[in-house]
Write a protein that holds these residues in place. Structure first.
Motif, mmCIF file in Angstrom:
data_model
loop_
_atom_site.group_PDB
_atom_site.id
_atom_site.type_symbol
_atom_site.label_atom_id
_atom_site.label_comp_id
_atom_site.label_asym_id
_atom_site.label_seq_id
_atom_site.Cartn_x
_atom_site.Cartn_y
_atom_site.Cartn_z
ATOM 1 N N LYS A 176 0.827 -1.205 0.000
ATOM 2 C CA LYS A 176 0.000 0.000 0.000
ATOM 3 C C LYS A 176 0.866 1.262 0.000
ATOM 4 O O LYS A 176 0.952 1.990 0.987
ATOM 5 C CB LYS A 176 -0.942 0.000 1.207
ATOM 6 N N GLU A 177 1.493 1.536 -1.150
ATOM 7 C CA GLU A 177 2.286 2.753 -1.291
ATOM 8 C C GLU A 177 1.384 3.881 -1.793
ATOM 9 O O GLU A 177 0.815 3.788 -2.873
ATOM 10 C CB GLU A 177 3.440 2.528 -2.263
ATOM 11 N N ILE A 178 1.273 4.933 -1.010
ATOM 12 C CA ILE A 178 0.349 6.018 -1.306
ATOM 13 C C ILE A 178 0.907 6.942 -2.387
ATOM 14 O O ILE A 178 2.072 7.332 -2.347
ATOM 15 C CB ILE A 178 0.058 6.844 -0.033
ATOM 16 N N GLU A 180 1.010 10.387 -3.253
ATOM 17 C CA GLU A 180 0.748 11.628 -2.512
ATOM 18 C C GLU A 180 0.083 12.685 -3.387
ATOM 19 O O GLU A 180 -0.741 13.468 -2.912
ATOM 20 C CB GLU A 180 2.043 12.158 -1.906
ATOM 21 N N TYR A 199 -3.135 4.415 -4.911
ATOM 22 C CA TYR A 199 -1.901 3.620 -4.843
ATOM 23 C C TYR A 199 -1.009 3.895 -6.054
ATOM 24 O O TYR A 199 -1.481 3.979 -7.191
ATOM 25 C CB TYR A 199 -2.234 2.130 -4.781
ATOM 26 N N ASN A 577 -0.949 13.045 10.853
ATOM 27 C CA ASN A 577 -1.123 13.014 9.408
ATOM 28 C C ASN A 577 -0.026 13.842 8.738
ATOM 29 O O ASN A 577 -0.115 15.056 8.621
ATOM 30 C CB ASN A 577 -2.508 13.553 9.027
ATOM 31 N N LEU A 616 -7.068 6.845 6.187
ATOM 32 C CA LEU A 616 -5.686 6.709 6.644
ATOM 33 C C LEU A 616 -5.609 5.943 7.965
ATOM 34 O O LEU A 616 -4.692 5.141 8.180
ATOM 35 C CB LEU A 616 -5.045 8.101 6.794
ATOM 36 N N ASN A 619 -6.403 2.151 7.295
ATOM 37 C CA ASN A 619 -5.300 1.476 6.615
ATOM 38 C C ASN A 619 -3.994 1.541 7.410
ATOM 39 O O ASN A 619 -2.937 1.194 6.889
ATOM 40 C CB ASN A 619 -5.119 2.064 5.213
ATOM 41 N N LYS A 620 -4.108 2.037 8.664
ATOM 42 C CA LYS A 620 -2.980 2.075 9.590
ATOM 43 C C LYS A 620 -1.801 2.883 9.038
ATOM 44 O O LYS A 620 -0.637 2.573 9.300
ATOM 45 C CB LYS A 620 -2.526 0.647 9.952
ATOM 46 N N ILE A 621 -2.118 3.909 8.265
ATOM 47 C CA ILE A 621 -1.086 4.798 7.748
ATOM 48 C C ILE A 621 -0.828 5.925 8.737
ATOM 49 O O ILE A 621 0.269 6.452 8.832
ATOM 50 C CB ILE A 621 -1.513 5.331 6.365
#
Length: 623
Positions: A176-178, A180, A199, A577, A616, A619-621
């Motif tokens: 799960k690479e966001i 940005e 993603y 965040n 966020l 997804n535990k980001i």
């Protein structure tokens, strides 16, 4: 309707089958009636197709997918409906068809006419994956207006595609690479414009495009229907009465095509122009068994269900209304990011979900009025853009801290929606230097200042007026990336198929030939639709200011959703965040406090921040 998944890999067939099962299982809601998986291999790669079926046409096993052409040269899976498949079938008289499904017609047409030639023949909504076994080429295509979703990309060295993002996140090797930049665009619009997804490794296929995967190479998207060229065509030289007659016939023919179904069918009815006209035409098509559905909130400013009930009574449909409770709103808020996969923040997603759930209790297919505003000039921004310079001049002399309270005081009694935000947008027009700038102002959703930005729209040198450009932007960007995403995920969450007659491409092509004064007349949009509707329903039942399909979000955020919102906007969550600037964090805190104290009414602008925070966190980001 269905869910589709595919993997092309150097791995063995057994490995592909093992990986594809959890991916397609994640899409069972899209097609609970049958699961089909087919895996093949050649000297270059192995390929797996998986399909979750929602049976609509030919309910027998003969309509199941994946499906081979009789020649065994093509293997197909697709999500959607081909409304003119019977017509196409007539040109394939040499084929001994085994079913009455549009799937069989589609795969045989591709085998006979070729892939792109077949796409150009189709009237319908679709996401198609077709494998050419003779030439070892995989084709992916999406319908002209983007009614059906299709994502694609890579997981490690494997090429993958699917109807929804949750299929990819079910793959054990997915990271799960966001993206940005995609997240910043979400903060601006409340959705992520194609071709990006949240993603980095996954893209959305653009509407009216297809890609070819050959020898491990993915082609650039290829356009098979150019909407800008459609918009720039010459205008019709016909009288209003001639156009009205032609359009009425075209609409009825489209509704008849889209009402073909082997399962129960009904219609969404809001009481507005679009849904009322389609309901009237559906009644003409299928008769007294027409079923209609609407939703209300028990809130005077946002509840249109009473209008829908009057229209239903006049047309004598079998009508069902649900008045949504605040508890139902809270329950859905907690599920939104599970349903939409990536951040998506159109506040009308809540009533759309409730409406889909209600409707599925009675039918499996629903006719929807989506696209009426974008195709026939229904939005207020089409009216405002013509007086852009006047508004710019006016805005220079009216301080917003003075204009907003006055406007709210004089307009709130009529239930006119989102007064504060409309005044703000008119104020911001003073800074617009181009049509694209103006469009960004009209469609911006976020309160954020630094970490939100607009997509640079790739439309250059059009031959259109400012109003036509705005309408074209809506059809290319806002409609597929916001409206149709909202409806697809909401309906498919409950295994309900939604059909949108206004999005038939032949209707869109005809609408772009109409003179502007047939669409916008005396300060009102959809002039031609209003005239047609008046032949079926008295004007006093539907003529009123446009209200949209928004719930009382300001009230809910101070009531049933208050604790939910407080958790997501807590100082620690906002602080953690890293995608927000310090300035934006301070803005969120200030605006949220003002909103709770009833000093501002911009809950729908807070909504993208809340959805992003919730996504966020889930997804535990952030924590």
């Amino acid at each position: 309707m269905c869910g589709i998944v595919g993997i092309q890999s150097q791995s063995s067939v057994e490995s592909i089958r093992s990986a594809i099962v959890p991916m397609i299982s994640a899409l069972k809601h899209r097609g609970p009636d049958y699961l089909g998986i087919e895996c093949v291999s050649n000297k270059e790669f192995s390929l797996g197709f998986a399909h979750q079926r929602l049976s609509i046409l030919d309910l027998s096993m003969d309509g199941n997918q994946p499906m081979y052409a009789k020649s065994k040269n093509w293997l197909l899976i697709f999500n959607g409906e081909i409304y003119n498949h019977q017509e196409i079938k007539k040109s394939l008289a040499h084929i001994a068809f085994q079913s009455t499904s549009d799937t069989e017609t589609l795969v045989e047409a591709i085998d006979f006419f070729g892939f792109e030639s077949t796409l150009k023949k189709l009237r319908g909504m679709f996401a198609i994956a077709a494998y050419d076994l003779k030439n070892n080429k995989l084709y992916l295509a999406r319908d002209r207006m983007g009614e059906k979703p299709l994502y694609y990309g890579t997981i490690e060295n494997d090429f993958v595609f699917a109807s929804e993002l949750k299929a990819f996140t079910s793959h054990e090797k997915f990271r799960k690479e966001i993206d940005e930049e995609a997240l910043r665009e979400f903060y601006f619009y409340g959705y992520i414009p194609a071709p990006k997804s949240i993603y980095k490794c996954i893209k959305k296929l653009l509407p009216s495009h297809y890609v070819v995967i050959s020898s491990a190479k993915i082609s650039s998207p290829i356009c098979y229907w150019n909407l800008q060229q459609v918009a720039e065509q010459k205008k019709a030289n016909l009288s209003f009465d001639e156009v009205k007659k032609n359009l009425k016939e075209k609409l009825l023919e489209t509704v008849k095509l889209q009402s073909i179904s082997d399962v129960p069918l009904g219609a969404f009815l809001s009481g507005g122009i679009d849904s009322s006209l389609l309901t009237a035409l559906l009644k003409e098509s299928i008769g007294n068994n027409t079923q209609t559905y609407s939703i209300g909130f028990g809130d005077r400013a946002s509840d249109e269900s009473k209008y829908a009930e009057k229209i239903a009574a006049h047309l004598q449909t079998k009508h069902t209304t649900l008045i949504a409770s605040e508890v139902e709103a809270l329950n859905l808020a907690e599920k939104i990011n599970d349903i939409y996969d990536e951040p998506f923040a159109d506040v009308s997603q809540i009533p759309t979900l409730l409406l889909a759930k209600l409707t599925k209790n009675h039918v499996t297919v629903a006719i929807s009025g989506d696209g009426g505003d974008e195709v026939f000039s229904g939005y207020n921004r089409y009216l405002v853009i013509d007086k852009w310079n006047q508004y710019k001049t006016l805005a220079q002399y009216i301080p917003m801290h003075f204009a907003i309270p006055i406007a709210k005081k004089f307009l709130s009694f009529s239930g006119y929606p989102q007064v504060e935000e409309k005044i703000r947008k008119i104020s911001e027009l003073r800074n617009a230097t181009s049509t694209q700038d103006a469009y960004s102002i009209f469609t911006r959703q976020s309160i954020l200042l630094e970490n939100a930005h607009a997509k640079v729209f790739d439309l250059q040198n059009t031959k259109l007026s400012a109003q036509q450009n705005i309408q074209l932007y809506d059809q290319i960007f806002y409609l597929p990336d916001d409206i149709l995403v909202k409806v697809d995920r909401a309906t498919m969450a409950y295994g309900l198929e939604s059909r949108a007659p206004f999005l038939d491409h032949s209707l869109i092509e005809y609408a772009w030939t109409l003179p502007r004064n047939y669409l916008i007349h005396e300060g009102k949009g959809k002039h031609i639709l209003r005239s047609i509707l008046s032949d079926f329903v008295p004007k006093e039942l539907w003529s009123r200011p446009k209200a949209g399909f928004s719930p009382p979000i300001d009230k809910w955020l101070r009531g049933p959703l208050l604790d939910w919102a407080n958790d997501r906007l807590s100082p620690s969550s906002i602080k953690n965040n890293s995608y927000l600037s310090e300035r934006d964090k301070a803005t969120i805190k200030t605006v949220w406090n003002l909103h709770k104290e009833e000093k501002t009414e911009i809950g729908f602008q807070l909504w993208p921040v809340l959805i992003a925070q919730d996504w966020l966190l889930k997804n535990k980001i952030i924590s």
